[in-house]
Motif scaffolding. Structure first.
Motif, PDB file in Angstrom:
ATOM      1  N   PHE A 563       0.816  -1.206   0.000  1.00  0.00           N
ATOM      2  CA  PHE A 563       0.000   0.000   0.000  1.00  0.00           C
ATOM      3  C   PHE A 563       0.856   1.264   0.000  1.00  0.00           C
ATOM      4  CE2 PHE A 563      -3.220  -3.022   1.144  1.00  0.00           C
ATOM      5  CZ  PHE A 563      -4.363  -2.511   0.577  1.00  0.00           C
ATOM      6  N   GLY A 564       2.052   1.189   0.563  1.00  0.00           N
ATOM      7  CA  GLY A 564       2.931   2.343   0.494  1.00  0.00           C
ATOM      8  C   GLY A 564       3.302   2.675  -0.935  1.00  0.00           C
ATOM      9  N   ALA A 565       3.638   1.667  -1.742  1.00  0.00           N
ATOM     10  CA  ALA A 565       3.957   1.898  -3.149  1.00  0.00           C
ATOM     11  C   ALA A 565       2.743   2.415  -3.912  1.00  0.00           C
ATOM     12  CB  ALA A 565       4.474   0.604  -3.769  1.00  0.00           C
ATOM     13  N   MET A 566       1.585   1.861  -3.622  1.00  0.00           N
ATOM     14  CA  MET A 566       0.368   2.295  -4.307  1.00  0.00           C
ATOM     15  C   MET A 566       0.041   3.747  -3.970  1.00  0.00           C
ATOM     16  SD  MET A 566      -3.380   0.520  -4.121  1.00  0.00           S
ATOM     17  CE  MET A 566      -2.612  -1.086  -4.245  1.00  0.00           C
ATOM     18  N   PHE A 567       0.177   4.101  -2.699  1.00  0.00           N
ATOM     19  CA  PHE A 567      -0.116   5.473  -2.296  1.00  0.00           C
ATOM     20  C   PHE A 567       0.942   6.447  -2.807  1.00  0.00           C
ATOM     21  CE2 PHE A 567      -2.414   3.583   1.610  1.00  0.00           C
ATOM     22  CZ  PHE A 567      -3.485   3.244   0.805  1.00  0.00           C
ATOM     23  N   ALA A 568       2.177   5.982  -2.930  1.00  0.00           N
ATOM     24  CA  ALA A 568       3.230   6.852  -3.465  1.00  0.00           C
ATOM     25  C   ALA A 568       2.943   7.204  -4.921  1.00  0.00           C
ATOM     26  CB  ALA A 568       4.588   6.169  -3.325  1.00  0.00           C
ATOM     27  N   LYS A 569       2.495   6.235  -5.710  1.00  0.00           N
ATOM     28  CA  LYS A 569       2.120   6.521  -7.093  1.00  0.00           C
ATOM     29  C   LYS A 569       0.993   7.546  -7.145  1.00  0.00           C
ATOM     30  CE  LYS A 569       1.240   3.206  -9.799  1.00  0.00           C
ATOM     31  NZ  LYS A 569       0.701   1.955 -10.349  1.00  0.00           N
TER      32      LYS A 569
END
Length: 936
Positions: A563-569
């Motif tokens: 979810f961190g990668a998804m939210f960063a995008k």
């Protein structure tokens, strides 16, 4: 016969006990004055007996039929006479024994009076035989040392008389009530029963037996789980025994209360295959019918009594060996029964001990006389009945007694008979002998297959608790593991797809590195399922504690990574499209990796502090006992292993708070970027769906997991399904749309679409439609926007061309009119001149010009000459002369509009309202071009 001054017989039973004890202590002083002068009564004080002389034996027992325990005495007399007869017939003894019976009436005062009369006024008594009632016997036995006499009892079983400091001159041929205790201990050891309880009637006789039994049990290392005593109602005490899980119960009570005890046992279900009762064996036959004073029927009592073990001394030896009388126990019993029939009296259970007791007296007297004769020859001393040496010699000879009698081997140890104890079991309404215990050899001999227990095996001495781990069901673990493996294979397929197509425009715009992190987080979440299914049945305790930490770390790190990668995008899209001033903004993947790394760093800080300050430990939670599902006499205590620490709630609160904030931040970003219309860049819709599903499932899963904490299968199933669902739905929402787009229309996501972001503010009431560029595809996105605007402007140019042509034709048809262009047509014409504002490069300008030259104009003007309305548009406008005229007019105008592209006119000169003379565009215009324009 006048009583002496020490005679208390006149007071009878009303005499205080203190008077009796005082009289017993002062016998020897009274003897010196009244009874000690035997010559005054014509008695021989010599201890020896002449050949054929009759030696009287003092017999003390209740003979009055109204007296308590008189039935015992009545059945004893035939056995005593039979023993004297057999001694006489053996011709091994130089004397004859005769009995002089004194009736004690089981009364202390009367018994003491009878004893005084026998001493003072009776014949010379070398020994005392008898003693039936415990209270009378104890009083007389305590004073025997002063009289230098030895008493041998055949029926006094009270344990009090075993105290040799108080009763040194007392012997008995019947075993004491305490003699059954070693036998009971032996019986308990035989069946490996090491935990018992006692239920005792609150009477001195039973309390003494209980105390001695306690000592024997402690020596044998047998635990006494509970000790209960009662006076009248035993039900409360029986209930306590059950509550303390006492299975082997040793009872000490009479038959009157035995029926109450078993009635309580029946009501409390304390009988059958799980319980074993051990009670005294001296009850009368069919005692449950005679002494039933309870509300239980005989049938209920018999059901509760079935299988109890009774313990008592053996009245006659079971070994048919000829004893000292030359008869076997069976032969003696037949003669005894004949005597009973002749006299018409009932049998006594003590008759065998009385018979052997007479033989003990005969052997003792014979041996003492032999020893005294030897001593007299050596010392020339005439021994009398008052010599202390003679009294000590009698005690020594008594302790050396050892022969086979009708009751077995007759032997004394400190005055106590070492006899045989029998074990009976109540089977189908009657007692059946199941074994015996030989106290001399300390051997327990049980008859093969005679004991019938209610179950398939002997009862357990306690509820054996078998700890049973509540573990994950193997088939369930296999099914969920298979689902997890399929999920990991799916994640691997997405990873392969993402790496293979990383240079494709669609994948490249969606940040393939961030996609890889999302897949990695999903795979870590999947991997945690394997660890959650392992318990102490697969790993050791130490490994289980390590497992607690590892699976927690993997799940938390996996969640943050995905979810961190998804939210960063999503944050990058938000940062670009929230730039209202349209400044060019570049955010590279390295910056997104730093953001994800920061999130993971926070996780690591929390986890490291958790591990150092309050690490997870293996805790065992035990649950209440459960019956064995297979019907065995055991109880199952389930236990469950947990991963817990001291402040579990605080640490979980910190983790949940951090993850909750992360999800709220993701929801905010998804909402803010909801209007960005390039799917390759924007995953906000799918992120919102993922956050919604994950949030709902996590809340439901956490609640259900907490409620099913004691059901590991349900808990593991819920946790595993939540992880599988959340990971799968997240990966599918991120990658399946891309996969479908790649397969169906690879360019649809990036072409023929406008980048449009709308922002509504309270302070600004403006509508802005702006084309922006992407970070990685800025030029391509800009070209797409310009192509759309180019198409729109070409359509507008076509319309303006039509208007200009119509105006020109009108002017040519009316040459007399002043050649001018209406003021209201200037805005439309200036729209053509304003094309420069929508173009930024040479390519765009050339494409617009080319499109304008290729466009076929259409007549839409409403101010056309009425004479031309009925003419077709192709016939009128596209006529050769009209085309020539249109080109002669349009080319200069278009040339003027596009001069800035070749440096002819300043691009800022776009005002449609300025006069032709004041405009810079007219000031720099070539003469020929200016003439053409003025000619309009």
């Amino acid at each position: 016969m006048a009583p002496s001054r020490w005679d208390c017989g006149g007071l009878g039973m009303f005499l205080p006990m203190g008077c009796l004890l005082l009289s017993a202590l002062l016998f020897q002083f009274a003897l010196a004055k009244v009874c000690n002068d035997r010559t005054k009564h014509g008695q021989d004080n010599n201890w020896f007996a002449k050949d054929g002389e009759n030696l009287p034996i003092m017999v003390l027992m209740p003979m009055n039929e109204s007296a308590l325990m008189s039935s015992i005495s009545q059945g004893i007399e035939p056995a005593v006479q039979l023993a004297i007869k057999h001694i006489r017939e053996s011709r091994k003894y130089t004397f004859s024994l005769i009995t002089k019976i004194y009736d004690t009436e089981c009364d202390n005062a009367k018994g003491l009076r009878a004893f005084f009369d026998a001493i003072c006024y009776g014949p010379k008594h070398l020994m005392i035989f008898g003693g039936v009632c415990p209270s009378v016997t104890s009083i007389i036995a305590e004073s025997l040392e002063g009289w230098n006499l030895v008493q041998l009892s055949f029926a006094a079983t009270t344990p009090v008389l075993a105290d040799k400091k108080k009763y040194p001159n007392f012997f008995r041929t019947v075993p004491s009530d305490n003699a059954v205790n070693p036998a009971v201990v032996k019986f308990l050891n035989f069946y490996n029963w090491s935990r018992v309880g006692t239920l005792t009637q609150d009477v001195q006789r039973f309390s003494e037996v209980r105390n001695d039994l306690t000592n024997e049990l402690e020596k044998a290392d047998i635990q006494i789980a509970d000790t209960e005593s009662f006076s009248n109602d035993p039900c409360v005490n029986v209930k306590k025994l059950k509550d303390n899980d006492v299975r082997i119960i040793i009872g000490q009570f009479d038959e009157n209360l035995a029926s109450k005890v078993f009635c309580c046992a029946y009501n409390l279900n304390m009988y059958g295959s799980k319980y074993q009762w051990i009670i005294p064996g001296w009850y009368q036959g069919n005692w449950w019918e005679q002494a039933n004073s309870t509300n239980c029927t005989t049938k209920k009592l018999l059901a509760a009594m079935e299988g109890y073990i009774s313990v008592d001394f053996e009245p006659l030896s079971a070994r048919q060996i000829k004893g000292i009388s030359g008869r076997t126990p069976k032969e003696y019993e037949r003669e005894y029964n004949r005597e009973l029939l002749q006299k018409g009296i009932e049998s006594s259970k003590f008759h065998g001990f009385a018979y052997d007791g007479i033989w003990v007296i005969a052997k003792t007297l014979t041996r003492v006389m032999e020893l005294l004769r030897i001593k007299q020859r050596q010392n020339f001393h005439n021994f009398t009945v008052d010599d202390r040496e003679v009294g000590k010699l009698v005690l020594d000879v008594m302790n050396e007694t050892n022969f086979n009698g009708v009751t077995g081997q007759v032997m004394f140890r400190n005055g106590e008979r070492m006899g045989t104890i029998k074990f009976n079991q109540f089977q189908e309404g009657q007692e059946v002998k199941v074994g015996e215990y030989n106290a001399i050899a300390d051997v327990l001999d049980l008859i093969n297959n005679s004991i019938r227990f209610q179950g398939v095996e002997p009862p357990k001495d306690r509820t054996f608790v078998r700890l049973q781990r509540r573990h994950i069901n193997v088939p369930l673990y296999s099914i969920l593991s298979t689902m997890t493996i399929l999920g990991m294979l799916m994640a691997g397929a997405f990873l392969f797809f993402n790496i293979k197509n990383r240079n494709h425009r669609l994948i490249k715009m969606s940040s393939p590195y961030m996609n890889n992190l999302i897949i990695l987080g999903g795979m870590l979440s999947y991997a945690s399922i394997f660890l959650f299914g392992l318990d102490g049945g697969f790993v050791s305790d130490t490994e289980f504690e390590t497992l607690c930490t590892v699976r927690t770390w993997i799940l938390i790190v996996g969640y943050t990574t995905a979810f961190g990668a998804m939210f960063a995008k999503t944050w990058r899209v938000h940062a670009i499209f929230k730039n209202v001033k349209m400044k060019k903004k570049i955010i590279k993947d390295q910056k997104l990796l730093i953001i994800v790394g920061g999130m993971l760093l926070i996780d690591l800080c929390i986890l490291i502090c958790w591990q150092i300050v309050d690490p997870l430990k293996r805790t065992v939670e035990e649950y209440s006992l459960e019956p064995d599902p297979h019907g065995r006499d055991i109880a199952i205590r389930p236990f469950l292993e947990h991963c817990e620490n001291t402040h579990m709630t605080i640490w979980l609160g910190i983790v949940y708070a951090y993850k909750g904030l992360l999800m709220l931040f993701g929801c905010f970003l998804a909402w803010e970027t909801r209007n960005v219309s390039i799917p390759a860049l924007n995953d906000s819709k799918y992120i919102g769906m993922s956050v919604y599903n994950v949030g709902i499932m996590c809340i439901i899963g956490a609640a259900v997991s907490f409620l099913t904490r004691d059901q590991p299968n349900v808990q593991f199933c819920i946790v595993a399904l939540v992880i599988i669902f959340c990971s799968t739905i997240t990966l599918c929402l991120v990658f399946v749309p891309k996969l479908i787009t790649m397969r169906t229309n690879p360019d649809a996501a990036t072409q023929n679409r406008r980048l449009k972001f709308t922002q509504n503010q309270k302070k600004e009431d403006s509508k802005t439609s702006t084309s922006v560029t992407s970070v990685n595809q800025a030029n391509t996105s800009r070209l797409d926007g310009l192509q759309t605007d180019n198409h729109r402007l070409r359509m507008r140019i076509t319309e303006l061309d039509k208007e200009l042509e119509e105006v020109t034709m009108q002017l040519q048809d009316t040459p007399e009119k002043t050649p001018y262009i209406k003021q209201n047509h200037y805005p439309d014409a200036n729209n053509i001149l304003s094309i420069r504002n929508f173009t930024d490069g040479k390519d765009g300008e050339k494409s617009i010009l080319k499109n304008h030259l290729e466009q076929k104009p259409q007549a839409q003007w409403g101010s056309m000459d009425p004479s031309r309305i009925n003419r077709g548009p192709l016939e009128d406008i596209n006529s050769p002369e009209h085309i020539q005229r249109r080109l002669s007019l349009q080319l200069p105008i278009l040339h003027h509009a596009y001069l800035p592209s070749i440096g002819g006119v300043d691009a800022s000169c776009t005002s449609p309202n300025g006069s032709p003379g004041s405009s810079p565009r007219h000031r720099h215009m070539p003469p020929s071009y200016r003439v053409m324009v003025s000619g309009l």
